[in-house]
Design an enzyme around this catalytic site. Structure first.
Site, PDB file in Angstrom:
ATOM      1  N   CYS A 108       0.872  -1.175   0.000  1.00  0.00           N
ATOM      2  CA  CYS A 108       0.000   0.000   0.000  1.00  0.00           C
ATOM      3  C   CYS A 108       0.912   1.228   0.000  1.00  0.00           C
ATOM      4  O   CYS A 108       1.647   1.465   0.961  1.00  0.00           O
ATOM      5  CB  CYS A 108      -0.864  -0.058   1.257  1.00  0.00           C
ATOM      6  SG  CYS A 108      -1.920   1.372   1.480  1.00  0.00           S
ATOM      7  N   CYS A 115      -1.879  15.370   2.874  1.00  0.00           N
ATOM      8  CA  CYS A 115      -2.977  15.407   1.898  1.00  0.00           C
ATOM      9  C   CYS A 115      -3.738  16.704   2.104  1.00  0.00           C
ATOM     10  O   CYS A 115      -3.922  17.158   3.219  1.00  0.00           O
ATOM     11  CB  CYS A 115      -3.905  14.215   2.119  1.00  0.00           C
ATOM     12  SG  CYS A 115      -5.234  14.096   0.882  1.00  0.00           S
ATOM     13  N   CYS A 119     -10.489  15.141   4.502  1.00  0.00           N
ATOM     14  CA  CYS A 119     -11.632  14.309   4.888  1.00  0.00           C
ATOM     15  C   CYS A 119     -11.574  14.150   6.415  1.00  0.00           C
ATOM     16  O   CYS A 119     -10.530  13.768   6.955  1.00  0.00           O
ATOM     17  CB  CYS A 119     -11.572  12.944   4.201  1.00  0.00           C
ATOM     18  SG  CYS A 119     -11.568  13.075   2.394  1.00  0.00           S
ATOM     19  N   CYS A 122      -9.979  11.016   8.401  1.00  0.00           N
ATOM     20  CA  CYS A 122      -8.700  10.442   7.959  1.00  0.00           C
ATOM     21  C   CYS A 122      -7.521  11.140   8.643  1.00  0.00           C
ATOM     22  O   CYS A 122      -7.437  12.366   8.644  1.00  0.00           O
ATOM     23  CB  CYS A 122      -8.596  10.582   6.440  1.00  0.00           C
ATOM     24  SG  CYS A 122      -7.009  10.064   5.768  1.00  0.00           S
TER      25      CYS A 122
HETATM   26  N1  SAH Z   1      -6.958   9.590  -1.226  1.00  0.00           N
HETATM   27  C1  SAH Z   1      -7.337   8.268  -1.655  1.00  0.00           C
HETATM   28  C2  SAH Z   1      -6.490   7.150  -1.091  1.00  0.00           C
HETATM   29  C3  SAH Z   1      -6.190   7.178   0.377  1.00  0.00           C
HETATM   30  S1  SAH Z   1      -7.024   6.326   1.614  1.00  0.00           S
HETATM   31  C4  SAH Z   1      -8.781   8.024  -1.321  1.00  0.00           C
HETATM   32  O1  SAH Z   1      -9.352   8.792  -0.549  1.00  0.00           O
HETATM   33  O2  SAH Z   1      -9.370   7.098  -1.857  1.00  0.00           O
HETATM   34  C5  SAH Z   1      -7.624   4.784   1.201  1.00  0.00           C
HETATM   35  C6  SAH Z   1      -9.020   4.548   1.792  1.00  0.00           C
HETATM   36  O3  SAH Z   1      -9.039   4.615   3.236  1.00  0.00           O
HETATM   37  C7  SAH Z   1     -10.021   5.588   1.329  1.00  0.00           C
HETATM   38  O4  SAH Z   1     -11.213   4.966   0.931  1.00  0.00           O
HETATM   39  C8  SAH Z   1     -10.237   6.408   2.588  1.00  0.00           C
HETATM   40  O5  SAH Z   1     -11.443   7.096   2.560  1.00  0.00           O
HETATM   41  C9  SAH Z   1     -10.188   5.351   3.653  1.00  0.00           C
HETATM   42  N2  SAH Z   1     -10.029   5.880   5.005  1.00  0.00           N
HETATM   43  C10 SAH Z   1      -9.513   7.073   5.383  1.00  0.00           C
HETATM   44  N3  SAH Z   1      -9.574   7.219   6.725  1.00  0.00           N
HETATM   45  C11 SAH Z   1     -10.121   6.085   7.215  1.00  0.00           C
HETATM   46  C12 SAH Z   1     -10.420   5.612   8.533  1.00  0.00           C
HETATM   47  N4  SAH Z   1     -10.149   6.333   9.614  1.00  0.00           N
HETATM   48  N5  SAH Z   1     -10.987   4.394   8.641  1.00  0.00           N
HETATM   49  C13 SAH Z   1     -11.241   3.640   7.550  1.00  0.00           C
HETATM   50  N6  SAH Z   1     -10.960   4.015   6.298  1.00  0.00           N
HETATM   51  C14 SAH Z   1     -10.418   5.223   6.121  1.00  0.00           C
END
Ligand code: SAH
Length: 379
Positions: A108, A115, A119, A122
């Protein structure tokens, strides 16, 4: 600044080594592909050449920390670059067993340090964007793991000796660092004889918040990679909160782009939906989600929210997760609840933040409003 041999690529190396026999550049490239980054360790090159190369190129980023979880099946590595920035990458091993006849080793990778997309669930998003990564910095995350798999570390039985899959699901938004991501995808899917990493395009996944122009560019590569879209909400009102970039690329526009991607590449898209208790996990959300994605024939991955420092949100109960999945199933939408890897070493989805406190003296912001925001969003 001294060049990075990865960024030069095989052609660039040939140019630097144009006074040498043609095969020297290939020899060096082969070492880089295997994760041997220090020219001094490239034992089939003559010593004086090794010295010259060590003096020509920028030193490699260092692996400053490694942690292991899930009985050795999950490994997180912290790569620290010369300017003090750091990113995390995770290796997930799936040994061959009764149920699985092909062992997998999935890396990964992070595409950015930090970033910009913020969001609220995250960890990476809390740090803001620190900087873009270069192609070499992304490629090395894969080759470092390749070396780890080949190296002296004892791995659980049935693990493959090399990387088999790469997912762009680490820190950052891959389509915000589009040229680097496209180059990395192309390199990963190019046969080794032609200077690539030699994976099949089908074993690559790029995950995005849904940047519409980037999705179109990715489709134009015409490679059968998997596109994963972090949807997380079935309507714009909720998605504006959970994935703020939705205000620029609202759901209708995003889903049209996804449809086009499927039509161009012939690949089924994965929809990611994080389950957050009391925020987006109501059965009405499931029904609405099913209606929105039914026509796509996509597969929905339900990711129970991973706890992250400073964020008050949590995953719903297993019962609620199953009820949510059942509603999707009943509406004919294929859905899987994803079990997390690496939770105890902060290596699970959304937990990567590379210890910025250590890298820069800055602590993570504690999001005391998250609980309150959950209230607002629910209404
Ligand atoms: N920026 C990209 C890739 C990074 S994260 C994206 O957003 O898709 C990969 C996945 O993990 C994304 O689906 C993201 O929303 C999710 N993710 C982020 N924070 C998380 C959390 N605290 N618990 C579970 N999944 C999470």
């Amino acid at each position: 600044m001294k060049p990075d041999p990865y960024d030069l690529g095989l052609d660039g190396l040939e140019a630097v080594l144009d006074d040498q026999p043609a095969y020297r550049a290939r020899q060096m490239w082969a070492w880089l592909q295997r994760g041997v980054h220090d020219p001094q360790a490239m034992t089939d090159l003559p010593k004086p050449l090794r010295q010259r190369l060590a003096a020509t190129f920028a030193p490699s980023p260092e692996v400053t920390r490694q942690s292991t979880a899930d009985g050795g099946l999950t490994r997180k590595v912290l790569l620290q670059y010369a300017d003090g920035e750091a990113v995390e990458s995770v290796l997930m091993l799936y040994p061959k067993n009764g149920r699985r006849d092909h062992a997998r080793a999935t890396v990964c990778v992070s595409s950015q340090a930090g970033c910009a997309l913020a969001c609220p669930f995250c960890a990476t998003g809390q740090a803001g964007l620190r900087r873009q990564l270069t192609f070499g910095e992304v490629a090395r995350q894969v080759t470092v793991m390749q070396r780890l798999l080949a190296g002296p570390v004892e791995l659980p039985a049935g693990c493959p000796p090399q990387v088999t899959n790469v997912v762009f699901m680490g820190m950052g938004e891959p389509l915000s660092n589009l040229d680097v991501t496209l180059r990395a995808v192309r390199w990963l899917a190019t046969p080794t004889e032609a200077g690539g990493f030699g994976l099949s395009a089908r074993s690559l996944t790029v995950s995005t918040v849904g940047l519409v122009p980037g999705i179109a560019r990715l489709a134009r590569l015409k490679l059968p990679i998997t596109l994963a879209v972090s949807l997380h909400a079935p309507n714009d009102e909720l998605r504006d909160h959970l994935v703020p970039v939705n205000r620029h690329f609202p759901l209708a526009q995003l889903l049209t782009a996804v449809q086009r991607y499927q039509a161009t590449t012939g690949r089924r898209v994965t929809i990611e939906y994080i389950l957050i208790a009391g925020v987006n996990d109501a059965l009405e959300h499931a029904a609405e989600l099913a209606r929105r994605v039914a026509a796509l024939k996509a597969h929905v991955n339900l990711i129970p929210m991973n706890p992250t420092p400073g964020i008050a949100w949590t995953a719903p109960s297993v019962q609620r997760q199953r009820a949510f999945a059942r509603v999707l199933d009943e509406q004919g939408v294929a859905a899987t609840i994803r079990h997390n890897r690496g939770g105890d070493i902060d290596a699970a989805c959304g937990q990567l933040y590379a210890d910025y406190a250590l890298a820069s003296g800055r602590m993570l912001r504690v999001d005391r409003d998250a609980g309150q925001r959950a209230e607002v969003v629910r209404r």
